[in-house]
Scaffold this active site. Structure first.
Site, short mmCIF file in Angstrom:
data_model
loop_
_atom_site.label_atom_id
_atom_site.label_comp_id
_atom_site.label_asym_id
_atom_site.label_seq_id
_atom_site.Cartn_x
_atom_site.Cartn_y
_atom_site.Cartn_z
N ASP A 177 12.40 -2.42 -23.03
CA ASP A 177 12.25 -2.38 -24.48
C ASP A 177 12.17 -3.84 -24.86
O ASP A 177 13.19 -4.54 -24.85
CB ASP A 177 13.45 -1.71 -25.15
CG ASP A 177 13.25 -1.60 -26.65
OD1 ASP A 177 12.85 -2.61 -27.27
OD2 ASP A 177 13.47 -0.52 -27.21
N HIS A 178 10.98 -4.32 -25.16
CA HIS A 178 10.83 -5.78 -25.26
C HIS A 178 11.62 -6.38 -26.44
O HIS A 178 11.86 -7.57 -26.47
CB HIS A 178 9.35 -6.18 -25.29
CG HIS A 178 8.68 -6.00 -26.61
ND1 HIS A 178 8.28 -4.78 -27.08
CD2 HIS A 178 8.35 -6.89 -27.57
CE1 HIS A 178 7.72 -4.93 -28.27
NE2 HIS A 178 7.75 -6.21 -28.59
N HIS A 240 12.63 0.58 -30.30
CA HIS A 240 13.05 -0.71 -30.87
C HIS A 240 14.05 -0.58 -32.03
O HIS A 240 15.07 -1.27 -32.06
CB HIS A 240 11.84 -1.51 -31.35
CG HIS A 240 10.72 -1.58 -30.36
ND1 HIS A 240 10.92 -1.76 -29.02
CD2 HIS A 240 9.37 -1.49 -30.51
CE1 HIS A 240 9.75 -1.79 -28.39
NE2 HIS A 240 8.79 -1.62 -29.28
#
Ligand code: BG6
Length: 490
Positions: A177-178, A240
């Site tokens: 999950d950047h 996110h």
């Protein structure tokens, strides 16, 4: 040296992610000497390439990303290419020999990262074949890195998870999950737990509400095919946005270990008040952009974009009210909103504190502004604390003031990109900033009823917000009902 030694095998090496994020990140790690000469990168994809032509391609993409000429020929010589057919077992055998050869050549102790930077439909097949053909049996460690989407709902996520778990244990799986790699997202925990002044106030006695906005100016670009089947809820909220909620709301972990942090996050996700089908309208708002202007330039509406159904019912905007039914947060709404083609590109968290018990300045007509703690995630990075102070020279008049800390204003500080940090974490075996299966599962459980209702009821008012705006009116009404409003994000 203690520098990680590994081979990174990138499936989907000719794709967008490898080009925009992975190659430049590997280059930066090398430049900063975080990785030594003992590494190799193997690009895997269907397209025919030789090692040579692939190196040229990588070189160009890095030059494009860094806007500098890449003089370091040694770096590029660590890149190799393997043309590949996902289902052909010979293909895996050839890859295996190549890996063994490179491990010998670069003195890499059998450490392999398999990075799946491609469409998820092959995740299961690839993992199964990697195991069956013996690529996961080495003297070192092997890890699987996977990109989202991790399923389309809980059921498909479960199926996908079962498939990859046949070949890799939970500890070997690094789900990206950047947002968890962003500097200021990582800072949430430090701001909370390293300061005596916030944590005592971080609960329903002192906080009125928390607002998280992640707005984009881009539309769907060339991702219509994916996006039209996903929508903003799956694309941004399930991962996110809920991750940021978890970090803001979690209890202090016993220690800063991966397991301790993750288990506190999971508790938050499990405490989210479930939203039943007939409550969706009460808690969530969906939007889809129509035509409009972004920075003075006219843009088309969502339904006119490439590879998007002209009658699409897909949401490009979501606003929601989340309640966390636990002791700390009972009664405190967490408002989230995210969308494409909004006024500006910005991710911000606003913590609104409750008002003082009475306003002593009211007789002079002064408004007391609530204290706000703003965490700026991007594009600017920092924190701002909004306070009230005395207007200088005038007795008993108040004025709002701001205490500002800017994380990226100091010259020369260029905070590393999320992917650079996450890739490095993976090489070192630190899974803290990756999502555990339990987090993925609880997030889907929360999101599923909402997407079920939205899929099955046509949004008759779509498109309901103009490109370049802050979303549909209903998103404002969501807070107004509770006596609040969105704080401006700029
Ligand atoms: C991705 C979504 O996960 O996040 C994209 O798939 C979105 O649709 C992107 O644009 C936003 O990331 P960032 O880092 O630009 O805020």
């Amino acid at each position: 040296s203690m520098k990680p030694k590994s081979t990174i095998v990138i499936f989907g090496a000719t794709g967008d992610l490898a080009k925009r994020k992975l190659f430049p990140s590997i280059y930066k790690l090398y430049q900063k000497q975080k990785i030594s000469e003992e590494f190799a990168v193997v690009g895997v994809a269907r397209r025919p390439h030789t090692h040579e032509s692939f190196r040229n391609y990588v070189k160009e993409t890095i030059e494009e990303a860094t806007k500098q000429e890449l003089i370091d020929e040694t770096f590029i010589s660590h890149f190799y290419y393997h043309p590949f057919d996902v289902t052909n077992t010979d293909s895996y055998q050839q890859l295996k020999s190549l890996l063994e050869q490179l491990e010998e050549q670069y003195n890499i102790p059998g450490n392999r990262i398999f990075y799946l930077a491609m469409a998820p439909e092959f995740f299961g097949t690839i993992s199964a074949n990697l195991k069956a053909e013996g690529l996961t049996a080495t003297n070192g460690w092997t890890r699987l890195v996977i990109e989202k989407p991790f399923g389309h709902n809980l059921q498909t996520a479960q199926k996908l998870n079962e498939e990859i778990r046949q070949a890799f244990s939970e500890k070997q799986i690094f789900r990206i999950d950047h947002y968890l790699g962003k500097e200021m997202v990582q800072n949430i925990e430090v701001i909370r737990f390293a300061n005596a002044i916030f944590e005592p106030l971080w609960n329903n006695r002192f906080i009125a509400n928390i607002q998280i906005t992640s707005s984009e100016t881009l539309g769907v670009e060339d991702r219509g095919r994916y996006y039209d089947h996903s929508g903003a809820l799956r694309d941004m909220v399930q991962n996110h946005m809920l991750q940021m909620v978890a970090l803001l709301a979690m209890e202090p972990p016993i220690k800063l270990t991966t397991d301790d942090i993750r288990s506190e996050k999971v508790k938050v996700l499990r405490a989210l008040r479930p939203i039943s089908h007939d409550e969706v309208d009460q808690y969530f708002v969906r939007g889809q952009y129509g035509r409009g202007f972004i920075r003075g330039k006219e843009v088309v509406g969502y339904r006119e974009e490439n590879n998007v159904d002209p009658n699409s019912n897909t949401e490009t905007f979501v606003a929601g009210k989340l309640m966390i039914d636990n002791f700390r947060w009972a009664g405190v709404p967490f408002y989230i909103r995210t969308g494409k083609r909004m006024t500006e590109k910005s991710t911000k968290i606003v913590v609104q504190f409750k008002d003082v018990p009475m306003n002593l300045y009211y007789p002079t007509g002064e408004t007391i502004h609530p204290n706000l703690l703003v965490i700026h995630i991007q594009p600017d990075e920092g924190i701002t604390l909004h306070l009230n102070a005395k207007k200088s020279g005038e007795s008993m008049k108040t004025t709002p003031i701001k205490l500002d800390y800017c994380n990226n204003c100091i010259d020369g500080i260029n905070t590393p990109e999320a992917y650079e940090k996450l890739l490095y974490d993976c090489m070192r075996g630190d899974a803290t900033n990756f999502t555990h299966w339990d987090e993925v599962a609880s997030s889907w459980s929360f999101v599923d009823p909402i997407s079920e209702v939205w899929e099955n009821t046509k949004a008759v008012d779509f498109p309901n917000y103009e490109a370049g705006s802050m979303g549909p009116k209903a998103a404002d009404q969501l807070l107004e009902k509770d006596g609040f409003h969105w704080w401006p994000i700029s």
